[in-house]
Every structure is written in structure tokens, then in C-alpha cells.
Design a protein around this motif. Structure first.
Motif, short mmCIF file in Angstrom:
data_model
loop_
_atom_site.label_atom_id
_atom_site.label_comp_id
_atom_site.label_asym_id
_atom_site.label_seq_id
_atom_site.Cartn_x
_atom_site.Cartn_y
_atom_site.Cartn_z
N THR A 120 -106.55 62.71 30.31
CA THR A 120 -105.58 61.90 29.59
C THR A 120 -104.29 61.64 30.35
OG1 THR A 120 -104.67 63.87 28.52
CG2 THR A 120 -106.40 62.67 27.34
N GLU B 123 -107.91 66.71 27.53
CA GLU B 123 -107.89 67.01 26.10
C GLU B 123 -109.30 67.39 25.65
OE1 GLU B 123 -107.05 64.78 21.89
OE2 GLU B 123 -105.88 64.17 23.63
N ARG B 124 -109.37 68.51 24.95
CA ARG B 124 -110.65 68.98 24.40
C ARG B 124 -110.94 68.26 23.08
NH1 ARG B 124 -108.13 74.13 25.83
NH2 ARG B 124 -109.12 74.93 27.71
N GLU B 125 -112.15 68.42 22.59
CA GLU B 125 -112.55 67.81 21.32
C GLU B 125 -111.68 68.26 20.15
OE1 GLU B 125 -116.71 68.15 20.43
OE2 GLU B 125 -117.28 67.63 22.46
N ASP B 126 -111.18 69.50 20.19
CA ASP B 126 -110.36 70.00 19.09
C ASP B 126 -108.89 69.57 19.19
OD1 ASP B 126 -109.35 71.60 21.12
OD2 ASP B 126 -109.95 73.49 20.21
N GLY B 127 -108.55 68.76 20.22
CA GLY B 127 -107.18 68.26 20.38
C GLY B 127 -106.32 69.12 21.29
N SER B 128 -106.76 70.30 21.65
CA SER B 128 -105.98 71.15 22.56
C SER B 128 -106.08 70.59 23.98
CB SER B 128 -106.47 72.60 22.52
OG SER B 128 -107.81 72.68 22.97
N GLU B 129 -105.10 70.91 24.79
CA GLU B 129 -105.04 70.39 26.16
C GLU B 129 -105.06 71.53 27.17
OE1 GLU B 129 -102.49 66.34 25.96
OE2 GLU B 129 -101.33 68.18 25.76
#
Length: 72
Positions: A6, A35-41
Motif C-alpha cells: 500500500t 496491509e493484511r486482510e484484517d487491516g493491520s499493517e
């Protein structure tokens, strides 16, 4: 699904004069933000310009430009 790239991590190293006499900034992309699927980076560092004498330790974060944005 894999993590999505991102943002870019960019270090500003110094300035120089191009052939037309304009001042340009020399930058180095040192890593990327994902960015991971859960929104964490998370970040992945590719290099660190520790031997650049004018580098002040700052890394800037810029959004990734997609091909459509770069070339219209």
C-alpha cells in the motif's frame, strides 16, 4: 489472500543539479508497507542508507502509485 503493498518507505538523501541546472532531490526507496486482510499493517525493509553522510535518519511514507496513475 496475500498482503497488499500500500505504501513506499522513502529516504531523502541529498540534492544535486541536473544538466539543465535545476535542483533535484536524490531519494532511495528503503522498504514497503503492506496491509493484511484484517487491516493491520507491517513494513518490510529492503535497505537502510546508514553510510549516506547527509541522511538524517528520516524515512517518509508515500502511497503506492498504480500504473494507471503514473501513465494515465
Amino acid at each position: 489472500m496475500a498482503a497488499k503493498h500500500t505504501k513506499n518507505l522513502v529516504a531523502t538523501l541529498d540534492s544535486y543539479q541536473d544538466r539543465q541546472g535545476q535542483t533535484r532531490t536524490r531519494r532511495l526507496t528503503v522498504g514497503r508497507v503492506f496491509e493484511r486482510e484484517d487491516g493491520s499493517e507491517f513494513i518490510r525493509l529492503d535497505c537502510f542508507p546508514v553510510q549516506e553522510p547527509k541522511w538524517n535518519g528520516t524515512v517518509n511514507i508515500y502511497p503506492v502509485k498504480r500504473r494507471e496513475e503514473q501513465y494515465g
